[in-house]
Design an enzyme around this catalytic site. Structure first.
Site, PDB file in Angstrom:
ATOM      1  N   ASN A 107      -1.352  27.875  27.665  1.00  0.00           N
ATOM      2  CA  ASN A 107      -0.980  27.458  29.010  1.00  0.00           C
ATOM      3  C   ASN A 107      -0.585  25.997  28.856  1.00  0.00           C
ATOM      4  O   ASN A 107      -1.391  25.191  28.394  1.00  0.00           O
ATOM      5  CB  ASN A 107      -2.228  27.639  29.888  1.00  0.00           C
ATOM      6  CG  ASN A 107      -2.285  26.722  31.088  1.00  0.00           C
ATOM      7  OD1 ASN A 107      -1.258  26.339  31.637  1.00  0.00           O
ATOM      8  ND2 ASN A 107      -3.498  26.388  31.514  1.00  0.00           N
ATOM      9  N   LYS A 113      -0.002  23.918  31.179  1.00  0.00           N
ATOM     10  CA  LYS A 113      -0.466  23.131  32.346  1.00  0.00           C
ATOM     11  C   LYS A 113       0.719  22.391  32.982  1.00  0.00           C
ATOM     12  O   LYS A 113       1.796  22.952  33.103  1.00  0.00           O
ATOM     13  CB  LYS A 113      -1.594  22.178  31.924  1.00  0.00           C
ATOM     14  CG  LYS A 113      -2.707  22.924  31.191  1.00  0.00           C
ATOM     15  CD  LYS A 113      -3.979  22.147  31.026  1.00  0.00           C
ATOM     16  CE  LYS A 113      -4.994  23.027  30.298  1.00  0.00           C
ATOM     17  NZ  LYS A 113      -6.304  22.417  30.177  1.00  0.00           N
ATOM     18  N   HIS A 115      -7.645  29.974  36.635  1.00  0.00           N
ATOM     19  CA  HIS A 115      -7.901  28.976  35.590  1.00  0.00           C
ATOM     20  C   HIS A 115      -8.893  27.954  36.138  1.00  0.00           C
ATOM     21  O   HIS A 115      -8.901  27.637  37.330  1.00  0.00           O
ATOM     22  CB  HIS A 115      -6.593  28.289  35.170  1.00  0.00           C
ATOM     23  CG  HIS A 115      -6.787  27.332  34.038  1.00  0.00           C
ATOM     24  ND1 HIS A 115      -7.138  26.017  34.247  1.00  0.00           N
ATOM     25  CD2 HIS A 115      -6.740  27.506  32.696  1.00  0.00           C
ATOM     26  CE1 HIS A 115      -7.277  25.422  33.069  1.00  0.00           C
ATOM     27  NE2 HIS A 115      -7.041  26.302  32.112  1.00  0.00           N
ATOM     28  N   GLU A 161      -8.972  24.863  36.244  1.00  0.00           N
ATOM     29  CA  GLU A 161      -8.430  23.769  37.074  1.00  0.00           C
ATOM     30  C   GLU A 161      -8.071  24.263  38.470  1.00  0.00           C
ATOM     31  O   GLU A 161      -8.163  23.509  39.442  1.00  0.00           O
ATOM     32  CB  GLU A 161      -7.232  23.127  36.354  1.00  0.00           C
ATOM     33  CG  GLU A 161      -7.708  22.304  35.157  1.00  0.00           C
ATOM     34  CD  GLU A 161      -6.761  22.276  33.972  1.00  0.00           C
ATOM     35  OE1 GLU A 161      -5.551  22.515  34.145  1.00  0.00           O
ATOM     36  OE2 GLU A 161      -7.234  22.028  32.849  1.00  0.00           O
ATOM     37  N   GLU A 171     -13.366  30.905  29.511  1.00  0.00           N
ATOM     38  CA  GLU A 171     -13.132  29.483  29.277  1.00  0.00           C
ATOM     39  C   GLU A 171     -14.230  28.679  29.966  1.00  0.00           C
ATOM     40  O   GLU A 171     -14.118  28.354  31.152  1.00  0.00           O
ATOM     41  CB  GLU A 171     -11.773  29.078  29.847  1.00  0.00           C
ATOM     42  CG  GLU A 171     -10.609  29.798  29.198  1.00  0.00           C
ATOM     43  CD  GLU A 171      -9.326  29.000  29.350  1.00  0.00           C
ATOM     44  OE1 GLU A 171      -8.839  28.504  28.324  1.00  0.00           O
ATOM     45  OE2 GLU A 171      -8.846  28.842  30.469  1.00  0.00           O
ATOM     46  N   GLY A 187     -10.258  20.912  27.867  1.00  0.00           N
ATOM     47  CA  GLY A 187      -9.559  19.644  28.056  1.00  0.00           C
ATOM     48  C   GLY A 187     -10.074  18.504  27.190  1.00  0.00           C
ATOM     49  O   GLY A 187     -10.948  18.684  26.342  1.00  0.00           O
ATOM     50  N   SER A 206     -10.929  24.018  24.120  1.00  0.00           N
ATOM     51  CA  SER A 206     -10.958  23.181  22.914  1.00  0.00           C
ATOM     52  C   SER A 206     -10.865  23.988  21.619  1.00  0.00           C
ATOM     53  O   SER A 206     -11.495  23.632  20.618  1.00  0.00           O
ATOM     54  CB  SER A 206     -12.196  22.278  22.898  1.00  0.00           C
ATOM     55  OG  SER A 206     -12.112  21.323  23.934  1.00  0.00           O
TER      56      SER A 206
HETATM   57  P1  PGA Z   1      -7.765  23.083  25.816  1.00  0.00           P
HETATM   58  O1  PGA Z   1      -7.334  23.860  27.141  1.00  0.00           O
HETATM   59  O2  PGA Z   1      -7.561  24.014  24.646  1.00  0.00           O
HETATM   60  O3  PGA Z   1      -6.846  21.901  25.772  1.00  0.00           O
HETATM   61  O4  PGA Z   1      -9.205  22.704  25.963  1.00  0.00           O
HETATM   62  C1  PGA Z   1      -7.736  25.166  27.353  1.00  0.00           C
HETATM   63  C2  PGA Z   1      -7.300  25.663  28.711  1.00  0.00           C
HETATM   64  O5  PGA Z   1      -7.353  24.921  29.695  1.00  0.00           O
HETATM   65  O6  PGA Z   1      -6.899  26.831  28.836  1.00  0.00           O
END
Ligand code: PGA
Length: 270
Positions: free
Chosen positions: A12, A14, A100, A102, A172, A178, A219
């Site tokens: 993704n 973002k 998600h 966020e 997640e 993030g 991550s």
């Molecule tokens: P990240 O993001 O791998 O940068 O931690 C994962 C996500 O938000 O799907």
């Protein structure tokens, strides 16, 4: 276990890549991965809304599935600022990501709203990718399993088993996502994946619930991707930052694909 025979790898992007950057990324990713059989791997990218039409034209659908980062729960109406499933169909999308972290935590979306979106996505013929995950506080209280079960049971409420044949789930944990995220250990991730599997089979039965691909995200990086994919309950990886450079993403794909295949072969021989 038909759907889970192949590995699922996706990213993704973002709110990071412009249309030009998205197209360049997709073309490079396609060039690097096009000879890998898609019977072995489903590769998907979820770019931001504005880029979707150009993204779809830039690479063949059979090589890279594309998805939207969110969707309205109605086809049309008085929903200023929302994007309809009809518009996403027109743009050639295959999947829609729903819930998600966020969306849930920055934009305060609820399980009930995710449920309306999941059902609408199914009705519109998309493959919904439902994201679930507990916060650090919930983990601290020891209620991660309860939170995940609630997100799944509310999020997938009212879905018919035949519709569940199209869904995917991403685990997640909020604390793992993030720049400030701490990746989950492979043991912890596997344990929660087990909870997800049990909940899916409770909802849809052994055959259909047992066949829903469940991906880990949060991550994922070139160092931990290998140990995560070797875990029995993890069917794929949903990657953010470490996949936004096509060459880096390809390097992860090349590392995990043979490990995943060896894992499945090992299971078949038991
Ligand atoms: P990240 O993001 O791998 O940068 O931690 C994962 C996500 O938000 O799907």
């Amino acid at each position: 276990m038909d759907r889970r025979k192949k590995i699922y790898l996706g990213t993704n992007t973002k709110m990071y890549k412009t249309t030009g950057e998205t197209v360049a990324f997709l073309k490079r990713l396609n060039q690097l991965t096009k000879e890998i059989s898609r019977d072995k791997m489903q590769l998907f990218v979820i770019p931001s809304y504005m880029t979707l039409a150009a993204a779809r034209e830039s690479v063949p659908r059979q090589n890279i599935s594309l998805g939207a980062q969110n969707m309205a729960w109605e086809e049309q109406g008085q929903f200023t600022g929302e994007i309809s499933p009809l518009m996403l169909k027109e743009a050639g999308m295959d999947l829609v990501m729903i819930g998600h972290s966020e969306r849930r935590h920055v934009f305060r979306e609820t399980n009930e709203e995710e449920n309306k979106k999941v059902l609408c996505a199914c009705k519109s013929g998309f493959s919904p990718l439902l994201c679930v995950g507990e916060t650090a506080v919930e983990k601290g209280y020891g209620i991660a399993a309860e939170v995940i079960r609630t997100q799944l049971k509310v999020g997938l409420h009212g879905m018919m088993p035949c519709e569940a044949r199209k869904i995917m789930v991403a685990y997640e944990p909020v604390w793992a996502i993030g720049v400030n995220g701490v990746p989950a250990s492979k043991e912890y991730a596997n344990q929660i994946h087990q909870v997800i599997r049990e909940t899916l089979t409770e909802l849809f039965g052994d055959e259909i619930g047992g066949d829903v691909p469940v991906l880990y995200g949060g991550s994922v990086n070139p160092q931990n991707a290998e140990e995560l994919i070797c875990m029995p309950e993890i069917d794929g990886l949903f990657i953010g930052r470490s996949a936004w450079d096509a060459d880096n993403f390809n390097a992860i794909i090349r590392k995990v694909l043979p490990l995943f295949e060896a894992k499945r072969r090992g299971e078949d021989s038991v």
